[in-house]
Design an enzyme around this catalytic site. Structure first.
Site, PDB file in Angstrom:
ATOM      1  CG  ASP A 193      -5.352  -2.498  -3.898  1.00  0.00           C
ATOM      2  OD1 ASP A 193      -4.232  -2.687  -4.396  1.00  0.00           O
ATOM      3  OD2 ASP A 193      -5.683  -1.422  -3.384  1.00  0.00           O
ATOM      4  CD  GLU A 208       1.667  -0.775  -1.107  1.00  0.00           C
ATOM      5  OE1 GLU A 208       1.442  -0.034  -0.136  1.00  0.00           O
ATOM      6  OE2 GLU A 208       1.503  -0.410  -2.294  1.00  0.00           O
TER       7      GLU A 208
END
Length: 321
Positions: A34, A200
């Site tokens: 991420d 997401e």
């Protein structure tokens, strides 16, 4: 009927997808998850933030590296009183009025007991960060969204945070003029009505007349113990709108709130499960899509995830890498 694939079969399947450039070069500490990328205003040093180790981060003189470890952004964890406050996720970094803002998520895997926090620094040097705790963006099992994966954008004089993961997917909330706290209630930007609603990690980027809503779809993690069916692993999609606050559609005109989404990057060659993406407008390279991925020659554990980046071609009106 779905079936699990052996790890050995993945490179063969990935090689059947053509047309994507290989990730740009990376040297030094290239493991990340991420990622959040920024270049320091004062001297051009790049900083790359990552899920884990209370937001670990590295720095380099070039996007190619060599990346060297700086340490943990918040070595004492977050002041947010939730499980997971010592295992922070999904950093998003921006430069706001002379300060570097890093939004982060506090949660545990599969839980809606989540909140989005904020830390700031003038320099991004180790030990310089101030934790401001919660932004007021939070969720519980009573909500229809999950308050993780934050992303800040400034558009038309207003700051917004985009966020969300599974449940009802991607949401947006306007922020106060100094974007330390939410200013009003949130609303939906993207939703996949099928399956587990696996969207997401949204990231919004303005280019030309459009706002592009990038997001990760599919299964993110745990490939070393449970390999998804082909095509169900992480991949990156996009919708666009002339407004930052809604009416996003894909290249076929399907609404992003009704399962729309145009593929930007998926497994190919030695790249498996790209996602957790952002976009950085590099002064030398132009718009760059950055992300994490599994290099099939290295491994499939979450800790094996590598930093990937590609320049983006917007000439068609849609991002191509």
């Amino acid at each position: 009927m779905y079936r699990l694939l052996s790890v050995a079969s993945v490179p063969l399947l990935a090689s059947l997808v053509h047309g994507y450039a290989d990730p740009g070069a990376c040297s030094g500490v290239c493991t990340t998850h991420d990622p959040g990328l920024i270049r320091r205003e004062s001297d051009g040093t790049y900083f790359l933030f990552s899920t884990g180790n209370k937001i670990s981060y590295v720095s380099a003189s070039s996007i190619e590296g060599p990346w060297t470890s700086v340490g943990s952004m918040l070595p004492d964890g977050s002041s947010i009183d939730l499980d997971g406050n010592d295992d922070l996720w999904a950093p998003d970094v921006s430069y706001v009025d002379g300060l570097y803002y890093v939004y982060y998520a506090v949660s545990t895997f599969g839980s809606q007991d989540s909140a989005i926090g904020l830390a700031t620094s003038e320099t991004m040097e180790y030990g310089s960060w101030t934790d401001h705790g919660s932004t007021g963006i939070a969720s519980s099992s009573a909500k229809i969204y999950n308050a993780i994966d934050p992303n800040l954008i400034y558009a038309d004089g207003t700051y917004y945070i985009n966020f969300g993961s599974f449940w009802d997917d991607i949401y947006q909330v306007p922020m106060k003029s100094t974007p330390t706290a939410a200013a009003s209630s949130s609303y939906n930007l993207a939703y996949d009505p099928s399956g587990t609603h696996a969207e997401e990690g949204s990231y919004m980027f303005q280019y030309g007349d459009y706002y592009y809503l990038f997001y990760s779809a599919g299964i993110c993690c745990g490939y070393d113990t449970s390999m998804p069916a082909s095509g169900e692993e992480y991949h990156i999609k996009v919708c666009r709108s002339t407004s930052p606050t809604g009416d996003f559609v894909d290249s076929d005109g399907t609404a992003c709130t009704d399962g729309g989404g145009t593929m930007v990057l998926e497994s190919h060659g030695e790249v498996y499960g790209p996602g957790g993406q952002g976009v950085y407008d590099d002064p030398n390279l132009g718009p760059v899509l950055y992300y994490h991925y599994m290099n099939t020659t290295i491994g499939y554990a979450d800790s094996d995830a590598q930093f990937g980046w590609n320049t983006i071609d917007f000439s068609s009106g849609w991002p191509v890498v």
